[in-house]
Write a protein that holds these residues in place. Sequence first.
Motif, PDB file in Angstrom:
ATOM      1  N   MET A   1       0.958  -1.299  -0.054  1.00 33.88           N
ATOM      2  CA  MET A   1      -0.006   0.026  -0.088  1.00 33.88           C
ATOM      3  C   MET A   1       1.034   1.239  -0.061  1.00 33.88           C
ATOM      4  SD  MET A   1      -3.277   0.787   0.299  1.00 33.88           S
ATOM      5  CE  MET A   1      -3.887   2.532   0.651  1.00 33.88           C
ATOM      6  N   ASN A   2       0.771   2.174  -0.844  1.00 35.86           N
ATOM      7  CA  ASN A   2       1.564   3.462  -0.968  1.00 35.86           C
ATOM      8  C   ASN A   2       0.727   4.606  -0.351  1.00 35.86           C
ATOM      9  OD1 ASN A   2       3.232   2.578  -2.575  1.00 35.86           O
ATOM     10  ND2 ASN A   2       2.223   2.661  -4.417  1.00 35.86           N
ATOM     11  N   TRP A   3       1.361   4.835   1.007  1.00 35.79           N
ATOM     12  CA  TRP A   3       0.502   5.886   1.878  1.00 35.79           C
ATOM     13  C   TRP A   3       1.257   7.364   1.446  1.00 35.79           C
ATOM     14  CZ3 TRP A   3      -3.614   4.048   4.155  1.00 35.79           C
ATOM     15  CH2 TRP A   3      -3.621   2.561   4.569  1.00 35.79           C
ATOM     16  N   ALA A   4       0.376   8.249   1.653  1.00 41.55           N
ATOM     17  CA  ALA A   4       0.753   9.603   1.629  1.00 41.55           C
ATOM     18  C   ALA A   4       1.353  10.164   3.032  1.00 41.55           C
ATOM     19  CB  ALA A   4      -0.262  10.592   0.905  1.00 41.55           C
ATOM     20  N   ALA A   5       2.103  10.992   3.290  1.00 40.53           N
ATOM     21  CA  ALA A   5       2.213  11.687   4.552  1.00 40.53           C
ATOM     22  C   ALA A   5       1.095  12.437   4.775  1.00 40.53           C
ATOM     23  CB  ALA A   5       3.503  12.533   4.471  1.00 40.53           C
ATOM     24  N   GLY A   6       0.532  12.293   6.243  1.00 36.41           N
ATOM     25  CA  GLY A   6      -0.448  12.969   6.819  1.00 36.41           C
ATOM     26  C   GLY A   6      -1.753  12.127   6.941  1.00 36.41           C
ATOM     27  N   THR A   7      -1.631  10.807   6.059  1.00 38.99           N
ATOM     28  CA  THR A   7      -2.721  10.081   6.097  1.00 38.99           C
ATOM     29  C   THR A   7      -3.181   9.387   7.559  1.00 38.99           C
ATOM     30  OG1 THR A   7      -2.129   9.296   3.986  1.00 38.99           O
ATOM     31  CG2 THR A   7      -3.536   7.927   5.052  1.00 38.99           C
ATOM     32  N   GLN A   8      -4.383   9.369   7.741  1.00 39.03           N
ATOM     33  CA  GLN A   8      -5.099   8.817   9.064  1.00 39.03           C
ATOM     34  C   GLN A   8      -5.452   7.504   8.884  1.00 39.03           C
ATOM     35  OE1 GLN A   8      -5.845  10.639  12.128  1.00 39.03           O
ATOM     36  NE2 GLN A   8      -4.120  11.977  11.332  1.00 39.03           N
ATOM     37  N   CYS A   9      -4.614   6.788   9.977  1.00 36.14           N
ATOM     38  CA  CYS A   9      -4.695   5.252   9.703  1.00 36.14           C
ATOM     39  C   CYS A   9      -5.519   4.527  11.171  1.00 36.14           C
ATOM     40  CB  CYS A   9      -3.700   4.417   9.570  1.00 36.14           C
ATOM     41  SG  CYS A   9      -2.800   5.089   8.190  1.00 36.14           S
ATOM     42  N   VAL A  10      -5.838   3.565  10.940  1.00 33.29           N
ATOM     43  CA  VAL A  10      -6.333   2.580  12.287  1.00 33.29           C
ATOM     44  C   VAL A  10      -5.518   1.297  12.107  1.00 33.29           C
ATOM     45  CG1 VAL A  10      -8.448   1.584  13.574  1.00 33.29           C
ATOM     46  CG2 VAL A  10      -8.652   3.466  11.703  1.00 33.29           C
ATOM     47  N   ALA A  11      -4.939   0.965  13.118  1.00 28.95           N
ATOM     48  CA  ALA A  11      -4.237  -0.416  13.338  1.00 28.95           C
ATOM     49  C   ALA A  11      -5.185  -1.401  13.267  1.00 28.95           C
ATOM     50  CB  ALA A  11      -3.366  -0.258  14.583  1.00 28.95           C
ATOM     51  N   LYS A  12      -4.923  -2.384  12.501  1.00 26.83           N
ATOM     52  CA  LYS A  12      -5.617  -3.727  12.316  1.00 26.83           C
ATOM     53  C   LYS A  12      -5.349  -4.485  13.397  1.00 26.83           C
ATOM     54  CE  LYS A  12      -4.902  -4.367   7.755  1.00 26.83           C
ATOM     55  NZ  LYS A  12      -5.136  -4.588   6.435  1.00 26.83           N
ATOM     56  N   SER A  13      -4.199  -4.684  13.942  1.00 30.69           N
ATOM     57  CA  SER A  13      -3.692  -5.654  14.947  1.00 30.69           C
ATOM     58  C   SER A  13      -2.671  -5.115  15.716  1.00 30.69           C
ATOM     59  CB  SER A  13      -3.323  -7.039  14.439  1.00 30.69           C
ATOM     60  OG  SER A  13      -2.310  -6.693  13.464  1.00 30.69           O
ATOM     61  N   ASP A  14      -2.377  -5.739  16.954  1.00 29.02           N
ATOM     62  CA  ASP A  14      -1.316  -5.047  17.843  1.00 29.02           C
ATOM     63  C   ASP A  14      -0.025  -5.353  17.350  1.00 29.02           C
ATOM     64  OD1 ASP A  14      -3.315  -4.910  19.557  1.00 29.02           O
ATOM     65  OD2 ASP A  14      -3.083  -6.716  20.809  1.00 29.02           O
ATOM     66  N   ASN A  15       0.991  -4.671  17.951  1.00 32.35           N
ATOM     67  CA  ASN A  15       2.279  -4.515  17.692  1.00 32.35           C
ATOM     68  C   ASN A  15       3.055  -4.369  18.916  1.00 32.35           C
ATOM     69  OD1 ASN A  15       4.930  -5.056  16.213  1.00 32.35           O
ATOM     70  ND2 ASN A  15       5.031  -2.884  15.991  1.00 32.35           N
TER      71      ASN A  15
END
Length: 449
Positions: A1-15
Motif C-alpha cells: 500500500m502506498n501511503w501519503a504523509a499525513g494519512t490517518q490510519c487505524v491499526a488492524k492488529s497489535d504490535n
Amino acid sequence: MNWAAGTQCVAKSDNKKAKSGELVYHKGDFLTIVDASLRKGYCKARHNTTGDEGLINSSNVRERKALRVDPNLSLMPWFHGKISGSEAVCKLQPAENGLFLVRESIRHPGDYVLCVSFSGEVIHYRVIYQDNKLTIDNKQYFYNLIDMIEYYSRNKGPIATTLMKPKQKQGTKSAELELSKTGWLLDITKLTLGENIGEGEFGAVYEGEYMGQRVAVKIIKCDVTAQAFLQETTVMTKLQHKNLVQLLGVILHKGLHIVTELMTKGNLVNFLRTRGRSVINILQLLQFALDVCEGMEYLESKKLIHRDLAARNVLVSEDSVAKVSDFGLAKVYSKETDKAKLPVKWTAPEALKKEKFTTKSDIWSYGVLLWEIFSYGRQPYPKMSLKEVKEKVEGGYRMEAPVDCPPCIYSLMKLCWEQEPRRRPGFTKVKEKLEQEMGKLNPSPTAEH
C-alpha cells in the motif's frame, strides 16, 4: 500500500513486541503516516495518543477515509416517516421474524408505531411520546427512537420478538455501516466517561478516555438534532489542521456521541478572563490570534464557512495552542428562520439582514474575536443592547480599541469590519499582517508559546 504523509490510519492488529525503531501500538489505535518513502512495505508513523514515532508495517493499518457528505446517510434508516399501517405491512414482505420498521402514527399525531414481523404477520406497537420520553409499555422509557431500537434489539420486553433486521427506507444508507467502513465508528466499550464539563444547547459534553487518550465527548440524544449533527460530522472527517479541534470518531449509542481531542484549558474567553494582563502578554495574545487565523485560513481553503466564530468557540490545549471548534456544527441551524438565534454581536450586517453567510462574514466575526482577545475576554459592545448593536453598526458605528491594544491590530479589526464584504481582507492577508506584527515584537525565530 502506498501511503501519503499525513494519512490517518487505524491499526488492524497489535504490535506490542516492537523491534528496535518500530512503533508500539494496539489494535484500534489511531496513527498518522509521517514518512511513506521508506523501504518497501514499511513507513514511519506517529501514534496519535502517545506522540511516539517509529516504523510500522504498511499492511498492518487501514486508512480512515473521509466520509462523503450524503443527505441519504441516516442514523435511523428503519424510520419510514408518515406511512399507514397497511403500507408498513406491504413493506415488511416477505414476512421474516424480527424484520421491523418505525413509522409516525397517523391516528395519534406525535406518537410513533413500531411494526414487527412475527409468525407470518405484522404486529403494530404504539410508541407513546410523553414528558419528552418514549414508551411502549409505561415501564421502559427512552430518550429517543435510536435508544429504543437498540434496547429491543437485545431485549424482547413486551414485544413478540427481539428486533432482528431493519427494513431500510428506500434511498437511505445506514450511518453505522458507512462510519464503520471508513474507520470513524468507535467502540463504546473502549470509552470511559468522566465528569460533565459543559452543557450545550444540543447536549452535554463530558471528559473521557478512549483507548488511553483523553477525549471530550458531546452526547446528543434528540433524534432530529443527532441526524442534523451527523451531516456536519461527516464534514469534520475531511478536516485535519493543528488549529482545528480534531474529530476522533463517532459512537452510536443512545443517540450520537461525537468524540474529539480534549482541550484541557477550556474556551478562550474563560482562559483570558481568569488569567488577565498579569499572566498573558501581548505576544501570547498575538499567538492566539494567529492560531485562530491559521485554522480559519484552512477552512477557507476548503470552502467552508464557520458561521459562529467567537472566542467561546475557540478552545485552548494543554500546551496553550488555540484551536477552532464547532466548525462543522454551526451550519446545522443556518436555515433557522428565527434570527434571534444568531449571535448578533459577532454576526456581519449582511448576514443579520439577508442571512448571507460567506468567508467575508467569518472575517467580520474574526474582527470581533480579535477585540475579545485584546480586551482579555470582555463582552463585545459593552453595555449595549442587541437592538442598539444592530442599529448602530448598520449606521457605521465600530467599537473603540481595547486598552493597550497595538494600533496596527486595531486597524486590522476595522478592516475586518468594513461595511462592504468585498473590502474585507481574506484570512491569508490577515495572517500576513499578524506575522509581521509578531516579527516586530519578537524578532527571535523561536517564539515562546
